[in-house]
Design an enzyme around this catalytic site. Structure first.
Site, PDB file in Angstrom:
ATOM      1  N   GLU A  10      -4.277   7.305  -4.980  1.00 30.34           N
ATOM      2  CA  GLU A  10      -4.541   6.587  -6.232  1.00 30.34           C
ATOM      3  C   GLU A  10      -5.887   7.039  -6.777  1.00 30.34           C
ATOM      4  OE1 GLU A  10      -4.114   2.345  -5.678  1.00 30.34           O
ATOM      5  OE2 GLU A  10      -2.116   2.576  -4.811  1.00 30.34           O
TER       6      GLU A  10
ATOM      7  N   ARG B  74       0.853  -1.186   0.000  1.00 29.54           N
ATOM      8  CA  ARG B  74       0.000   0.000   0.000  1.00 29.54           C
ATOM      9  C   ARG B  74       0.892   1.240   0.000  1.00 29.54           C
ATOM     10  NH1 ARG B  74      -3.441  -2.929  -1.401  1.00 29.54           N
ATOM     11  NH2 ARG B  74      -5.475  -3.353  -0.431  1.00 29.54           N
TER      12      ARG B  74
ATOM     13  N   HIS C  99      -1.297  -0.079  -9.829  1.00 31.10           N
ATOM     14  CA  HIS C  99      -1.856  -1.021  -8.846  1.00 31.10           C
ATOM     15  C   HIS C  99      -2.364  -2.302  -9.531  1.00 31.10           C
ATOM     16  CE1 HIS C  99      -3.732  -1.187  -4.581  1.00 31.10           C
ATOM     17  NE2 HIS C  99      -3.492  -2.409  -5.029  1.00 31.10           N
TER      18      HIS C  99
HETATM   19  C1  GLV Z   1      -5.034  -5.365  -3.640  1.00 29.47           C
HETATM   20  O1  GLV Z   1      -4.406  -4.375  -3.487  1.00 29.47           O
HETATM   21  C2  GLV Z   1      -5.388  -6.266  -2.595  1.00 29.47           C
HETATM   22  O2  GLV Z   1      -5.236  -5.925  -1.411  1.00 29.47           O
HETATM   23  O3  GLV Z   1      -5.874  -7.364  -2.908  1.00 29.47           O
END
Ligand code: GLV
Length: 329
Positions: A269, A240, A288
């Site tokens: 984001e 993250r 991401h």
């Molecule tokens: C994506 O970022 C997840 O946490 O699955």
């Protein structure tokens, strides 16, 4: 019993919709290229028994307070820092996630980013397309060796372990930093050694962040920590954005305190187009995509649908992260 009603914040693949058919009535946000607007979300959750949501929705106390009938918030992701779990628990709402099914896919992506950053694949690709390629250069686009280098894993959960396991194929000694030590047998299998964060940062050629975002890990990697890293080191963040202090990272890259960074995640984001990091050539920035394989995204959506159906039909969802919510009903 009346048919449970749910709200879904994105179009889901067919396999997931089949899980819902015949059991629930649903309304859904119908665009995949745009997140559901906050106002729409606040309006739609009012009368539903369950919600299937994504990391893009801030499921805070305001949303949760509106969702008066809701019994389950089913997230299509393993991380759920966008959900106020404590608020959900107080209201008797079970929160679920999708662990396990995305582990290997996300570890693959960590490696894709690691290799792309170390070997300047994205920079080189842009160069080829630009028409500036005049000759083979002896030292042109030279990067960092991966084979035999030291791999440092911050957060040795399922995904961190899968990343470390791949490091064996590259003959990499593994250091890891985790809340608790993993099994001695696993340490041995991976050739991994538990160390403090500072030691990991000092000794690793590649530092991969794969821990959950919690109040303790917010800005875990800041100016001081980046200052401990090697000038030849590469930082990869697959977890993250807020775990890394982006401003401090920018400075560390500009001042050549570290060599490069591969970031799949960002403090905000989508990344604002004026984000200074985007101007740097030694930064690789997928949007991401950690778990973004076709099979895995279908599995995640299906799993979330199953969790939601369980939650709205009076069962304990298989992937509840706050079973204690049941005591608040
Ligand atoms: C994506 O970022 C997840 O946490 O699955």
């Amino acid at each position: 019993m009346t048919t449970p009603r749910i709200y879904i914040t994105r179009p889901l693949p067919e396999a997931a919709m089949r899980v819902l058919e015949g059991t629930v009535e649903y309304r859904a946000w119908d665009r995949d290229d745009e997140a559901v607007p906050r106002e729409t979300l606040l309006r739609e959750v009012v009368d539903v028994d369950g919600i299937i949501c994504m990391i893009t929705e801030k499921m805070d106390a305001e949303v949760i307070d509106r969702a008066r009938r809701c019994r389950v918030i089913s997230q299509v992701a393993v991380g759920y820092d966008n959900i106020d779990v404590a608020a959900a628990t107080r209201r008797g709402i079970v929160v679920t996630n999708t662990p396990g099914v995305l582990t290997e896919t996300t570890a693959d992506m960590a490696w894709a980013i690691l290799l792309a950053t170390a070997r300047r694949v994205v920079e080189g690709d842009k160069f080829t397309r630009s028409g500036r390629w005049k000759t083979w250069e002896l030292m042109g686009f030279t990067g960092q060796d991966v084979y035999g280098a030291t791999l440092g894993i911050v957060g040795m959960g399922r995904i961190g372990t899968a990343i470390a396991r791949r490091g064996k194929g590259f003959a990499m000694p593994v250091l890891y930093h985790n809340r608790r030590r993993v099994d001695a047998a696993l340490e041995q299998e991976l050739g991994a050694r538990a160390v403090g964060l500072d030691e990991l940062l000092r000794e690793s050629d590649f530092v991969v962040v794969s821990c959950a975002l919690t109040p303790e890990t917010r800005h875990l990697i800041g100016e001081r920590e980046l200052g401990l890293m090697r000038p030849t080191a590469v930082l990869v963040n697959i977890a993250r954005g807020p775990i890394v202090d982006q401003r401090a990272l920018y400075r560390a890259l500009v001042d050549r305190k570290i060599w490069a960074a591969g970031l799949d995640v960002f403090e905000t984001e989508p990344v604002p187009t004026d984000e200074p990091l985007l101007r740097l050539d030694n930064v690789v920035v997928p949007p991401h995509l950690g778990s973004a394989s076709i099979k895995t995204r279908i599995r995640m959506a299906t799993m979330a649908a199953e969790n939601c159906v369980a939650g709205v039909t009076g069962k304990v969802p298989p992937n509840a992260v706050n079973r204690e919510a049941l005591e608040h009903r």
